[in-house]
Design a protein around this motif. Structure first.
Motif, PDB file in Angstrom:
ATOM      1  N   UNK A 174       0.828  -1.217   0.000  1.00  0.00           N
ATOM      2  CA  UNK A 174       0.000   0.000   0.000  1.00  0.00           C
ATOM      3  C   UNK A 174       0.854   1.256   0.000  1.00  0.00           C
ATOM      4  N   UNK A 175       0.333   2.297  -0.606  1.00  0.00           N
ATOM      5  CA  UNK A 175       1.054   3.566  -0.676  1.00  0.00           C
ATOM      6  C   UNK A 175       1.081   4.300   0.657  1.00  0.00           C
ATOM      7  N   UNK A 176       0.349   3.822   1.626  1.00  0.00           N
ATOM      8  CA  UNK A 176       0.327   4.430   2.949  1.00  0.00           C
ATOM      9  C   UNK A 176      -0.240   3.450   3.959  1.00  0.00           C
ATOM     10  N   UNK A 177      -0.221   3.797   5.248  1.00  0.00           N
ATOM     11  CA  UNK A 177      -0.762   2.891   6.272  1.00  0.00           C
ATOM     12  C   UNK A 177      -2.273   2.735   6.145  1.00  0.00           C
ATOM     13  N   UNK A 178      -2.748   1.548   6.403  1.00  0.00           N
ATOM     14  CA  UNK A 178      -4.175   1.279   6.368  1.00  0.00           C
ATOM     15  C   UNK A 178      -4.754   1.291   7.782  1.00  0.00           C
ATOM     16  N   UNK A 179      -5.989   1.788   7.892  1.00  0.00           N
ATOM     17  CA  UNK A 179      -6.640   1.891   9.196  1.00  0.00           C
ATOM     18  C   UNK A 179      -8.103   1.481   9.025  1.00  0.00           C
ATOM     19  N   UNK A 180      -8.369   0.200   9.239  1.00  0.00           N
ATOM     20  CA  UNK A 180      -9.727  -0.322   9.066  1.00  0.00           C
ATOM     21  C   UNK A 180     -10.658   0.231  10.133  1.00  0.00           C
ATOM     22  N   UNK A 181     -10.155   0.402  11.361  1.00  0.00           N
ATOM     23  CA  UNK A 181     -10.994   0.900  12.450  1.00  0.00           C
ATOM     24  C   UNK A 181     -11.524   2.303  12.148  1.00  0.00           C
ATOM     25  N   UNK A 182     -10.651   3.171  11.642  1.00  0.00           N
ATOM     26  CA  UNK A 182     -11.088   4.530  11.294  1.00  0.00           C
ATOM     27  C   UNK A 182     -12.068   4.504  10.116  1.00  0.00           C
ATOM     28  N   UNK A 183     -11.828   3.601   9.164  1.00  0.00           N
ATOM     29  CA  UNK A 183     -12.734   3.471   8.027  1.00  0.00           C
ATOM     30  C   UNK A 183     -14.129   3.098   8.499  1.00  0.00           C
ATOM     31  N   UNK A 184     -14.213   2.094   9.362  1.00  0.00           N
ATOM     32  CA  UNK A 184     -15.522   1.643   9.852  1.00  0.00           C
ATOM     33  C   UNK A 184     -16.183   2.732  10.688  1.00  0.00           C
ATOM     34  N   UNK A 185     -15.400   3.415  11.522  1.00  0.00           N
ATOM     35  CA  UNK A 185     -15.964   4.462  12.374  1.00  0.00           C
ATOM     36  C   UNK A 185     -16.552   5.595  11.542  1.00  0.00           C
ATOM     37  N   UNK A 186     -15.809   6.067  10.556  1.00  0.00           N
ATOM     38  CA  UNK A 186     -16.294   7.179   9.729  1.00  0.00           C
ATOM     39  C   UNK A 186     -17.439   6.737   8.816  1.00  0.00           C
ATOM     40  N   UNK A 187     -17.383   5.499   8.349  1.00  0.00           N
ATOM     41  CA  UNK A 187     -18.463   4.999   7.505  1.00  0.00           C
ATOM     42  C   UNK A 187     -19.759   4.886   8.306  1.00  0.00           C
ATOM     43  N   UNK A 188     -19.672   4.401   9.508  1.00  0.00           N
ATOM     44  CA  UNK A 188     -20.873   4.307  10.358  1.00  0.00           C
ATOM     45  C   UNK A 188     -21.411   5.701  10.673  1.00  0.00           C
ATOM     46  N   UNK A 189     -20.516   6.642  10.883  1.00  0.00           N
ATOM     47  CA  UNK A 189     -20.952   8.012  11.138  1.00  0.00           C
ATOM     48  C   UNK A 189     -21.698   8.572   9.926  1.00  0.00           C
ATOM     49  N   UNK A 190     -21.197   8.310   8.737  1.00  0.00           N
ATOM     50  CA  UNK A 190     -21.862   8.774   7.526  1.00  0.00           C
ATOM     51  C   UNK A 190     -23.256   8.143   7.392  1.00  0.00           C
ATOM     52  N   UNK A 191     -23.355   6.850   7.678  1.00  0.00           N
ATOM     53  CA  UNK A 191     -24.634   6.161   7.560  1.00  0.00           C
ATOM     54  C   UNK A 191     -25.642   6.684   8.580  1.00  0.00           C
ATOM     55  N   UNK A 192     -25.188   6.891   9.816  1.00  0.00           N
ATOM     56  CA  UNK A 192     -26.097   7.397  10.851  1.00  0.00           C
ATOM     57  C   UNK A 192     -26.558   8.807  10.503  1.00  0.00           C
ATOM     58  N   UNK A 193     -25.629   9.654  10.057  1.00  0.00           N
ATOM     59  CA  UNK A 193     -25.997  11.024   9.678  1.00  0.00           C
ATOM     60  C   UNK A 193     -26.987  11.024   8.524  1.00  0.00           C
ATOM     61  N   UNK A 194     -26.754  10.148   7.560  1.00  0.00           N
ATOM     62  CA  UNK A 194     -27.659  10.060   6.410  1.00  0.00           C
ATOM     63  C   UNK A 194     -29.074   9.705   6.847  1.00  0.00           C
ATOM     64  N   UNK A 195     -29.209   8.719   7.723  1.00  0.00           N
ATOM     65  CA  UNK A 195     -30.537   8.295   8.147  1.00  0.00           C
ATOM     66  C   UNK A 195     -31.171   9.281   9.121  1.00  0.00           C
ATOM     67  N   UNK A 196     -30.381   9.974   9.915  1.00  0.00           N
ATOM     68  CA  UNK A 196     -30.951  10.998  10.783  1.00  0.00           C
ATOM     69  C   UNK A 196     -31.559  12.125   9.951  1.00  0.00           C
ATOM     70  N   UNK A 197     -30.851  12.522   8.897  1.00  0.00           N
ATOM     71  CA  UNK A 197     -31.405  13.538   8.010  1.00  0.00           C
ATOM     72  C   UNK A 197     -32.664  13.020   7.316  1.00  0.00           C
ATOM     73  N   UNK A 198     -32.613  11.775   6.900  1.00  0.00           N
ATOM     74  CA  UNK A 198     -33.769  11.184   6.222  1.00  0.00           C
ATOM     75  C   UNK A 198     -34.978  11.114   7.153  1.00  0.00           C
ATOM     76  N   UNK A 199     -34.764  10.676   8.396  1.00  0.00           N
ATOM     77  CA  UNK A 199     -35.865  10.575   9.341  1.00  0.00           C
ATOM     78  C   UNK A 199     -36.451  11.947   9.658  1.00  0.00           C
ATOM     79  N   UNK A 200     -35.576  12.940   9.814  1.00  0.00           N
ATOM     80  CA  UNK A 200     -36.061  14.287  10.117  1.00  0.00           C
ATOM     81  C   UNK A 200     -36.879  14.839   8.963  1.00  0.00           C
TER      82      UNK A 200
END
Length: 287
Positions: A174-200
């Motif tokens: 890889x061209x740089x260090x990989x961080x799966x934990x940060x990927x999952x954390x930010x992806x979950x944040x995006x999904x939660x934000x998306x559905x919160x906006x949708x529900x509102x």
């Protein structure tokens, strides 16, 4: 003697707007009572006192047939409680799986991530989102995205390029260090934000009663989302006033523009809406 059935419709004719409000209030009461009934049922089936009464009933020489039904309901509720506890405490879980394709890389080994999102409006869990990763180079621990069920409006590719850099063609590293934990954390944040906006936004659409005049309440005619990410919302009032609201990733209101039918900006109305700060509070104002 008049044999006609008594009418339940009051003598005074109600306006369509007031009838809509009454229907909305009845629907809200039904939804609230349904949720309250489900909560009381879950609490009753999970109560230690209920388990004690069930044990006593089963000890009787000839227990009632309802005891078997009640015992079955208690076991189902117990399994549901365990599942809910896991889904609440662990919003994202990892698991191992296998790709049945005989030509799959790394002998078909897959690392999966299951992401949970709770629907506050219906008080239920949504269908989980899955992110499947594999190792394109068996001699390396670097991962890449194999399959996923994430909506296209979520910037998954941007997150992957940020936290899972691609492999270089020269050495396969890889061209740089990989961080799966940060990927999952930010992806979950995006999904939660998306559905919160949708529900509102859905809540706002169901409670179309916002007034753009402090004294005269003018009902909202239509509320709809302009983009797929639920960030740009269009509100149209019955007097042909149109408002556009831009929402950021955290659910905060970024921009508000309100125009009347003469295409003149209503600054005071914009400030009153923007004062809500977040899409959640805006939904409360609109209700």
């Amino acid at each position: 003697m008049d044999d006609r059935a008594p009418s339940i419709i009051p003598e005074s004719q109600s306006s369509p707007a007031s009838l809509d409000v009454e229907i909305l209030q009845v629907r809200q009461q039904i939804q609230s009572l349904t949720h309250h009934r489900a909560a009381l049922t879950a609490a009753l089936l999970s109560s230690p006192s209920s388990q004690t009464l069930l044990a006593r009933a089963k000890a009787q020489p000839s227990p009632s047939p309802h005891v078997t039904t009640f015992e079955k309901r208690m076991k189902e509720q117990g399994r549901q409680n365990v599942q809910n506890s896991y889904r609440i405490c662990a919003g994202a879980t990892m698991f191992e799986s296998h790709d049945p394709d005989p030509n799959a890389v790394d002998e078909g080994r897959i690392v999966g991530v299951r992401i949970e999102v709770f629907n506050r409006r219906t008080r239920t869990f949504r269908s989980p989102y899955y992110l499947l990763l594999n190792r394109p180079n068996p001699g390396s621990s670097s991962l890449r995205v194999h399959r996923h069920t994430v909506p296209q409006c979520i910037p998954l590719q941007h997150l992957v390029s940020k936290y899972l850099p691609s492999l270089t063609p020269s050495d396969g590293k890889p061209s740089g260090p990989q961080n799966v934990a940060r990927l999952v954390r930010d992806l979950r944040r995006e999904l939660i934000s998306y559905h919160l906006r949708q529900d509102a936004i859905v809540t706002i659409g169901e409670h179309r009663s916002l007034g753009v005049d402090g004294e005269q309440q003018i009902g909202v005619k239509e509320v709809k989302v302009v983009d797929a990410e639920n960030r740009d919302m269009r509100i149209e009032w019955e007097d042909r006033t149109v408002g556009r609201v831009v929402i950021d990733n955290n659910g905060n209101l970024e921009k508000v523009v309100v125009l009347n039918h003469k295409r003149t900006r209503l600054r005071e109305k914009e400030r009153s809406i923007f004062h809500a700060k977040t899409i959640g509070k805006l939904a409360q104002i609109l209700i």
